[in-house]
Design an enzyme around this catalytic site. Sequence first.
Site, PDB file in Angstrom:
ATOM      1  N   ASN A 169      35.420  15.704  22.052  1.00 48.38           N
ATOM      2  CA  ASN A 169      35.912  14.689  22.991  1.00 48.38           C
ATOM      3  C   ASN A 169      37.377  14.333  22.737  1.00 48.38           C
ATOM      4  O   ASN A 169      38.073  13.899  23.635  1.00 48.38           O
ATOM      5  CB  ASN A 169      35.043  13.432  22.857  1.00 48.38           C
ATOM      6  CG  ASN A 169      35.608  12.226  23.586  1.00 48.38           C
ATOM      7  OD1 ASN A 169      35.678  12.221  24.818  1.00 48.38           O
ATOM      8  ND2 ASN A 169      36.051  11.218  22.849  1.00 48.38           N
TER       9      ASN A 169
ATOM     10  N   ASP B 148      29.184  15.344  19.676  1.00 50.68           N
ATOM     11  CA  ASP B 148      29.641  14.017  19.272  1.00 50.68           C
ATOM     12  C   ASP B 148      30.252  13.279  20.466  1.00 50.68           C
ATOM     13  O   ASP B 148      30.932  13.874  21.297  1.00 50.68           O
ATOM     14  CB  ASP B 148      30.706  14.193  18.176  1.00 50.68           C
ATOM     15  CG  ASP B 148      31.273  12.873  17.684  1.00 50.68           C
ATOM     16  OD1 ASP B 148      30.530  12.123  17.048  1.00 50.68           O
ATOM     17  OD2 ASP B 148      32.464  12.600  17.950  1.00 50.68           O
TER      18      ASP B 148
ATOM     19  N   GLU C 278      25.171  13.089  21.839  1.00 48.21           N
ATOM     20  CA  GLU C 278      25.169  11.737  21.273  1.00 48.21           C
ATOM     21  C   GLU C 278      25.573  10.746  22.357  1.00 48.21           C
ATOM     22  O   GLU C 278      26.743  10.597  22.688  1.00 48.21           O
ATOM     23  CB  GLU C 278      26.139  11.610  20.088  1.00 48.21           C
ATOM     24  CG  GLU C 278      25.972  10.285  19.359  1.00 48.21           C
ATOM     25  CD  GLU C 278      27.267   9.574  19.003  1.00 48.21           C
ATOM     26  OE1 GLU C 278      27.195   8.549  18.314  1.00 48.21           O
ATOM     27  OE2 GLU C 278      28.356  10.013  19.430  1.00 48.21           O
TER      28      GLU C 278
ATOM     29  N   ARG D  62      25.223  19.411  18.043  1.00 46.18           N
ATOM     30  CA  ARG D  62      25.218  17.985  18.373  1.00 46.18           C
ATOM     31  C   ARG D  62      26.565  17.755  19.039  1.00 46.18           C
ATOM     32  O   ARG D  62      27.602  18.092  18.461  1.00 46.18           O
ATOM     33  CB  ARG D  62      25.135  17.136  17.115  1.00 46.18           C
ATOM     34  CG  ARG D  62      25.473  15.647  17.354  1.00 46.18           C
ATOM     35  CD  ARG D  62      25.621  14.884  16.033  1.00 46.18           C
ATOM     36  NE  ARG D  62      25.794  13.450  16.213  1.00 46.18           N
ATOM     37  CZ  ARG D  62      26.980  12.810  16.236  1.00 46.18           C
ATOM     38  NH1 ARG D  62      28.108  13.483  16.094  1.00 46.18           N
ATOM     39  NH2 ARG D  62      27.033  11.502  16.381  1.00 46.18           N
TER      40      ARG D  62
ATOM     41  N   ARG E  43      14.863  14.373  13.859  1.00 46.97           N
ATOM     42  CA  ARG E  43      15.874  14.723  12.853  1.00 46.97           C
ATOM     43  C   ARG E  43      15.713  13.764  11.682  1.00 46.97           C
ATOM     44  O   ARG E  43      15.720  12.544  11.856  1.00 46.97           O
ATOM     45  CB  ARG E  43      17.266  14.562  13.456  1.00 46.97           C
ATOM     46  CG  ARG E  43      18.405  14.814  12.461  1.00 46.97           C
ATOM     47  CD  ARG E  43      19.765  14.608  13.115  1.00 46.97           C
ATOM     48  NE  ARG E  43      19.930  13.225  13.535  1.00 46.97           N
ATOM     49  CZ  ARG E  43      20.844  12.809  14.425  1.00 46.97           C
ATOM     50  NH1 ARG E  43      21.654  13.672  15.001  1.00 46.97           N
ATOM     51  NH2 ARG E  43      20.930  11.540  14.736  1.00 46.97           N
TER      52      ARG E  43
ATOM     53  N   ASN F 224      20.970   7.231  11.456  1.00 48.31           N
ATOM     54  CA  ASN F 224      21.912   8.350  11.415  1.00 48.31           C
ATOM     55  C   ASN F 224      23.089   7.975  10.524  1.00 48.31           C
ATOM     56  O   ASN F 224      23.108   6.889   9.933  1.00 48.31           O
ATOM     57  CB  ASN F 224      22.330   8.777  12.831  1.00 48.31           C
ATOM     58  CG  ASN F 224      23.331   7.825  13.473  1.00 48.31           C
ATOM     59  OD1 ASN F 224      23.659   6.779  12.925  1.00 48.31           O
ATOM     60  ND2 ASN F 224      23.818   8.195  14.639  1.00 48.31           N
TER      61      ASN F 224
ATOM     62  N   HIS G 162      31.301   9.645  25.976  1.00 49.21           N
ATOM     63  CA  HIS G 162      32.720   9.514  26.314  1.00 49.21           C
ATOM     64  C   HIS G 162      33.260  10.745  27.027  1.00 49.21           C
ATOM     65  O   HIS G 162      34.471  10.926  27.149  1.00 49.21           O
ATOM     66  CB  HIS G 162      33.501   9.168  25.043  1.00 49.21           C
ATOM     67  CG  HIS G 162      32.912   7.967  24.380  1.00 49.21           C
ATOM     68  ND1 HIS G 162      33.043   6.704  24.910  1.00 49.21           N
ATOM     69  CD2 HIS G 162      32.073   7.846  23.316  1.00 49.21           C
ATOM     70  CE1 HIS G 162      32.346   5.845  24.179  1.00 49.21           C
ATOM     71  NE2 HIS G 162      31.751   6.521  23.204  1.00 49.21           N
TER      72      HIS G 162
END
Length: 511
Positions: free
Chosen positions: A115, A212, A248, A210, A352, A313, A216
Amino acid sequence: MKYFLLLSVIGLCWAQYSPNTQQGRTSIVHLFEWRWADIAKECERYLAPHGFGGVQISPPNENIVINSPYRPWWERYQPISYKICTRSGNEDEFRDMVTRCNNVGVRIYVDAVINHMCGEGAGSGTGSTCGSYFNAQNREFPAVPYSGWDFNDGKCKSGSGGIENYRDAAQAKDCRLVGLLDLALGKDYVRSKIADYMNHLIDIGVAGFRLDASKHMWPGDIKAIVDKLHNLNISWFPEGSRPFIYQEVIDLGGDEFTTSEYFGTGRVTEFKYGTKLGTVIRKWNGEKMAYLKNWGKGWGFIPSDRALVFIDNHDNQRGHGAGGASILTFWDARLYKMAVGFMLAHPYGFPRVMSSYHWPRYFENGKDVNDWIGPPNNNGIIKEVTINEDTTCGNGWVCEHRWRQIRNMVIFRNVVDGQPFTNWWDNGSNQVAFGRGNRGFIVFNNDDWSMSSTLQTGLPAGTYCDVISGDKVHGNCTGIEISVSDDGNAQFSISNSAEDPFIAIHAESRL
Ligand code: AAO
């Protein structure tokens, strides 16, 4: 032919939701901040033999080095380039890890920070894990290369250029998250650079990502990137396999946008899961375990086949991210083991497990002022994960995944894979039990009084070893034994002061 086409279309549609784990392996573990060399060993010596499906690793690409505070864990969320070069190891070590883990059937999932790049105030120079030059103020990252054209500075409509209101979709996606330089993912050039990075990892043999800070990024931009990704490496995966994608997205309700907007590109982290389960197991707000009877969609969670679930997490175990005070962690070991046990026994979502390191937690005005402290290290060099004689970890590594209760529940989940949720029982309070078809049964006593009840387990008659208090070793049980009669009933006694007030038995723990 028609059949084949139909199957391949379904295959394509479902692909990024499937974790690509080996058949019968049903969970993954986040080895937060581990070195690649240690993960390679852990795959061989522990994860494969105990049925773990894979490992989420910390971001492998070059990041800024932060010296004030000294080498925080979060410096890895500030990319400088896509070179595989961090405190966890270089590209050779990364390749060796991926190869060795795949060779024993354990998959690698990369935490992909796509991102943004580093923070706007990061200055300039070569102070990064691989020594590449960057200039944050000029938006120059020549090792990619990115320049001013590749960031969203012009697109963001907030006064400060940063996200001021997380609930506003345009701000959340086009402005800087905590000052991190926001990449212009609408540009094909930027998408291609990111896809090249991810394809490099896929070609090496990783099984998924994953994503991140997905909240956003616009779902359409994520889709454009995911569409550019290669199929998985055929040395280890069936031809045509797509990378597993889990995004996420922190959605505790109330935002202008929802988690479901991201279902088209993969699974999504269900943050309500750990937040709510923590509240229930702590017995806050009048919650009771009896209410867990309809856990999952009944609690307003996303569909099970879209959910990536976890108790804590790397953010919310130390007060970052979202979830708040109810989040259970290794710091509350007794309740934490129950929560992880419940998660692994329950069919909802793909789980997880968290594996952490110790840090000197210290609260001032309700906030942990040491929340930034990085992994165990010598002068910044990450310490090896050493293994003690009793199989726990040394050198400051917590290794929750090696705790008997957690490791055995990872196995429990594999044993009951595909079985329905059955034989729910509760006492109207905090004593509950449920089964998974005729393969496994679990009982909790989180009340302040002892429990003694005869319950229908759904299991075939026999004597079973409780895998929470012990292990089945050479046909004998080192813990509590439970005998199931011909009608499937068994007597369970759990003291409220037991070290671990829960019992789990399954088809393979039968003596
Ligand atoms: C560091 C420094 C900053 C500095 C920055 C740039 O700490 O002071 O400005 O560098 O120089 C990590 C660390 C950050 C660190 C960053 C970069 O956590 O502290 O910044 O690396 O080094 C949001 C995002 C989510 C993000 C989370 C931390 O949505 O994506 O913040 N997680 C990931 C990673 C994380 C990483 C990054 C992203 C960045 O897992 O490790 O950051 O790559 C609301 C919003 C959420 C928001 C939280 C933040 O939550 O909804 O979207 O998460 O706030 O606190 C209730 C609400 C709930 C709300 C919550 C707030 O529960 O219901 O919605 O309150 O607590």
